[in-house]
Scaffold this active site. Structure first.
Site, PDB file in Angstrom:
ATOM      1  N   HIS A 177       0.749  -1.082  -0.323  1.00  0.00           N
ATOM      2  CA  HIS A 177       0.056  -0.343  -0.149  1.00  0.00           C
ATOM      3  C   HIS A 177       0.930   1.098   0.150  1.00  0.00           C
ATOM      4  O   HIS A 177       2.002   0.920  -0.166  1.00  0.00           O
ATOM      5  CB  HIS A 177      -1.031  -0.268   1.023  1.00  0.00           C
ATOM      6  CG  HIS A 177      -1.590  -1.945   1.212  1.00  0.00           C
ATOM      7  ND1 HIS A 177      -2.745  -1.406   0.144  1.00  0.00           N
ATOM      8  CD2 HIS A 177      -1.694  -2.186   2.249  1.00  0.00           C
ATOM      9  CE1 HIS A 177      -3.194  -2.527   0.456  1.00  0.00           C
ATOM     10  NE2 HIS A 177      -2.065  -2.942   1.799  1.00  0.00           N
TER      11      HIS A 177
ATOM     12  N   GLU B  77       1.895 -11.861   5.866  1.00  0.00           N
ATOM     13  CA  GLU B  77       0.695 -10.904   6.560  1.00  0.00           C
ATOM     14  C   GLU B  77       1.158 -11.457   8.451  1.00  0.00           C
ATOM     15  O   GLU B  77       0.684 -11.766   8.455  1.00  0.00           O
ATOM     16  CB  GLU B  77      -0.987 -11.785   5.804  1.00  0.00           C
ATOM     17  CG  GLU B  77      -1.241 -11.253   4.910  1.00  0.00           C
ATOM     18  CD  GLU B  77      -1.779 -10.416   4.329  1.00  0.00           C
ATOM     19  OE1 GLU B  77      -1.780  -9.453   5.209  1.00  0.00           O
ATOM     20  OE2 GLU B  77      -2.303 -10.002   3.559  1.00  0.00           O
TER      21      GLU B  77
END
Length: 275
Positions: A10, A144
């Site tokens: 991101h 993650e």
């Protein structure tokens, strides 16, 4: 020189997941910067390039293009999870491709080391059709690192020392997978350095559960002008047939062989072997 491309997920207008006062884009950037610092400070011959070093937006195409153009040996995409769970999980591409066994092997080391360093609940080693895993031309995985919308996970992610643990897990796992050499505490002596009398740097061009697949790789290497031999390696109760394409006393010669293999379309890694 080993090239490690680290992609903090991101950035810019893309906040990523949000929760408990945290934004994914900021946490991933902090972890990525720590990965670069630890790897380059503590290991010889490792260069880390980040897809972004500030809060900017990058498309998925830009991220994979940068890694491919640089000729990276390893691509790691760093993310924080969301959706009501807890713990750590990692992904490799779910398609069929020649470097899949090697990719899974590297991911295995990194995944387990992150769990070991952080104490996160292990949610498993998974596969997915993510762009950054599918479109990169090197060993690639995605991590993650906890759930931003879980109060317990998020409370840990707010501490710099815990992000350091996550980063160190990434680095230690990669170092073990590729056999990186630690820098001496007194600093580098200036050259590649010679190994001790019983240490060899083996260039591994594939690791396979099926011996016939390893033998097929040997034939491919032979056609390209490279001699090789098989080495049976047991890991967690399973046998892997590793294709050894050179064993050298000097690491710089092993790195040269890696470069020659890469020019001929073969991925490889260096493993330290001691007699």
């Amino acid at each position: 020189m080993f090239k490690w491309f680290v992609d903090p997920g991101h950035g810019g207008r893309d906040l990523g997941a949000v929760g408990n006062g945290l934004q994914e884009k900021n946490v991933t950037l902090a972890i990525a910067k720590k990965i670069k610092s630890i790897a380059e400070r503590e290991y010889e011959g490792v260069q880390v390039r980040l897809s972004r070093s500030s809060d900017v937006y990058l498309s998925l195409n830009e991220r994979t293009r940068m890694a491919n153009s640089w000729g990276a040996d390893l691509f790691t995409s760093v993310h924080i999870n969301a959706g009501g769970g807890t713990g750590f999980e990692s992904f490799i591409y779910n398609g069929n491709y020649s470097r899949k066994v090697q990719t899974d092997r590297v991911r295995f080391f990194v995944h387990d080391e992150i769990v070991n360093q952080t104490g996160f609940r292990d949610r498993g080693k998974k596969q997915a059709n993510f762009h950054v895993l599918r479109e990169t031309r090197m060993t690639a995985h995605l991590t993650e690192n906890g759930f931003i919308d879980n109060a317990s996970d998020a409370s840990k992610l707010k501490f710099d020392a815990f992000l350091e643990k996550i980063a160190r897990g990434h680095v230690l796992g990669a170092a073990r997978a590729y056999g990186w050499k630690r820098k001496s505490s007194g600093g580098s002596s200036g050259g590649s350095g010679s190994s001790s009398s019983g240490t060899f740097y083996r260039v591994i061009t594939g690791s396979f559960k099926n011996r016939s697949n390893a033998e097929k790789r040997q034939q491919e290497l032979k056609k390209a002008g490279f001699d090789s031999f098989l080495d049976a390696d047991k890991h967690k109760g399973e046998t892997f047939y590793r294709v050894v394409t050179g064993s050298f006393k000097d690491r710089s010669n092993a790195e040269k062989r890696q470069g020659d293999l890469k020019q001929n379309g073969f991925d490889s890694f260096i493993d330290i072997y001691k007699k």
